[in-house]
Scaffold this active site. Structure first.
Site, PDB file in Angstrom:
ATOM      1  N   ARG A 154       1.522  -1.412  -0.285  1.00 26.61           N
ATOM      2  CA  ARG A 154      -0.072   0.433   0.115  1.00 26.61           C
ATOM      3  C   ARG A 154       0.905   0.875   0.098  1.00 26.61           C
ATOM      4  NH1 ARG A 154      -1.922  -3.464   4.582  1.00 26.61           N
ATOM      5  NH2 ARG A 154      -4.268  -4.181   3.569  1.00 26.61           N
ATOM      6  N   LYS A 178      -2.086  -2.232   7.376  1.00 26.82           N
ATOM      7  CA  LYS A 178      -3.185  -1.380   8.888  1.00 26.82           C
ATOM      8  C   LYS A 178      -3.212  -2.256   9.875  1.00 26.82           C
ATOM      9  CE  LYS A 178      -6.578  -0.450   5.187  1.00 26.82           C
ATOM     10  NZ  LYS A 178      -7.646  -1.153   4.281  1.00 26.82           N
ATOM     11  N   HIS A 249      -1.993   1.777  -5.344  1.00 25.51           N
ATOM     12  CA  HIS A 249      -2.731   0.505  -5.808  1.00 25.51           C
ATOM     13  C   HIS A 249      -3.336  -0.221  -6.940  1.00 25.51           C
ATOM     14  CE1 HIS A 249      -4.516  -0.555  -1.519  1.00 25.51           C
ATOM     15  NE2 HIS A 249      -5.392  -0.962  -1.707  1.00 25.51           N
ATOM     16  N   ARG A 252      -0.646  -2.024  -6.567  1.00 27.12           N
ATOM     17  CA  ARG A 252      -0.661  -3.571  -5.688  1.00 27.12           C
ATOM     18  C   ARG A 252      -1.479  -4.810  -6.482  1.00 27.12           C
ATOM     19  NH1 ARG A 252      -1.479  -4.745  -0.109  1.00 27.12           N
ATOM     20  NH2 ARG A 252      -2.933  -5.376   0.982  1.00 27.12           N
ATOM     21  N   HIS A 275      -4.181  -9.074   4.212  1.00 30.01           N
ATOM     22  CA  HIS A 275      -5.519  -8.950   4.803  1.00 30.01           C
ATOM     23  C   HIS A 275      -5.821  -8.988   5.769  1.00 30.01           C
ATOM     24  CE1 HIS A 275      -6.235  -8.506   0.031  1.00 30.01           C
ATOM     25  NE2 HIS A 275      -6.096  -7.230   0.352  1.00 30.01           N
ATOM     26  N   TYR A 284      -9.814 -11.496  -6.129  1.00 26.40           N
ATOM     27  CA  TYR A 284      -9.000 -11.236  -6.677  1.00 26.40           C
ATOM     28  C   TYR A 284      -9.075 -12.388  -7.513  1.00 26.40           C
ATOM     29  CZ  TYR A 284      -6.401  -7.498  -5.237  1.00 26.40           C
ATOM     30  OH  TYR A 284      -5.726  -6.223  -4.638  1.00 26.40           O
TER      31      TYR A 284
END
Length: 304
Positions: A154, A178, A249, A252, A275, A284
């Site tokens: 990211r 995150k 992104h 990414r 994630h 995806y």
């Protein structure tokens, strides 16, 4: 509205945001989004003489959501609003401010699946093969592109990398995603080579006499900003004639899709991307399904 009218709401919002940050590890961007959504709801509540959170009913919440929907709020934004309200009223019930959690059964809107745009492998190769200036900035920019695509980072993760994040001997990158969650991402030879050249020939000249803990720096030693990163990608997009532009992104998404194309399993991809939920990674598989349909169409005897 008078300052005193919203005091109870202001205190409730500050308390729930503190709870989400400390106990739920919510990232700064998520915190800001929740704050804006809850403060807007609080203003509406005060305007409708609901200055005490304990006076709000489920009918009031439905009335507010209907107003936002009528004003054109997108389903994805409406979903974020409902999540924020659920957090708020759950917390108020836990603290004993209200007698029951009135928001727990709010129905989530159906949000259509958004298939991410990706760059083809040919375009990525073109992007990474163009001639970069033999300046400290040019050396840095090549390392940035190789790292973004090579590790699927990211934007916030890239600009937040520290000098110690690159484990040269192990060919790994220590990334904090995150919520401050740490993950280790392997790097290919191209990314390792570009980083080594940058650390040897680019970064020392950009730093000059200054020191920095950050891996990627601008001239004078300051950390690279997300704005500067986006500007860099915009310049590169123009150089290769890519009209729609490039953003971090997008690289990414391309990283993830290309890994799936070449046989990566979903669980490994989840770990590489950082994630928290496998369901996030599963988008995806829909991108990959487009490729599989094309393969079937081209090669199956009855595929035409």
């Amino acid at each position: 509205m008078r300052k005193t009218d919203g005091d109870a709401w202001a205190q409730a919002i500050e308390s729930v945001l503190c709870y989400l940050a400390t106990e739920k590890d919510h990232a700064a961007n998520t915190q800001l989004s929740n704050r804006l959504l809850l403060e807007a709801f609080a203003r509406w509540a005060v305007e409708n003489r609901l200055c005490d959170p304990a006076r709000v009913t489920i009918e009031d919440i439905h009335r507010y959501l209907a107003r936002e929907r009528d004003r054109g709020l997108a389903p994805s934004s409406l979903k974020s609003l409902i999540v924020a309200l659920r957090h708020l009223f759950f917390f108020l019930r836990r603290e004993g401010t209200i007698s029951s959690d009135i928001a727990t059964d709010l129905e989530m809107p159906k949000v259509g699946l958004r298939i991410p745009r990706v760059l083809s492998e040919k375009t990525i190769i073109h992007l990474l093969s163009i001639e970069y200036p033999s300046t400290p900035e040019g050396i840095r920019d090549r390392a940035i592109l190789e790292t973004l695509y090579g590790a699927g980072l990211r934007a916030s993760e890239l600009v937040g990398l520290r000098f110690t994040s690159f484990l040269r001997e192990e060919r790994l990158l220590r990334v904090f995603g995150k919520g401050g969650k740490e993950r280790m991402v392997p790097l290919g030879r191209a990314a390792v080579r570009a980083l080594e050249v940058y650390l040897r020939e680019g970064r020392p000249l950009l730093l000059g006499a200054r020191r920095s803990d950050f891996l990627f720096v601008k001239r004078g030693g300051g950390p690279l900003s997300r704005f500067a990163l986006n500007q860099l990608l915009s310049r590169l997009a123009r150089r290769i004639g890519l009209g729609r532009g490039i953003h971090p992104h997008l690289l990414r998404h391309s990283f993830a899709t290309h890994l799936l194309h070449h046989g990566a399993d979903l669980r490994s991809l989840q770990l590489l991307l950082g994630h928290a939920d496998l369901a996030t990674t599963q988008i995806y598989t829909h991108v990959d399904a487009d490729r599989l349909r094309e393969v079937h169409r081209r090669f199956h005897p009855r595929g035409q």
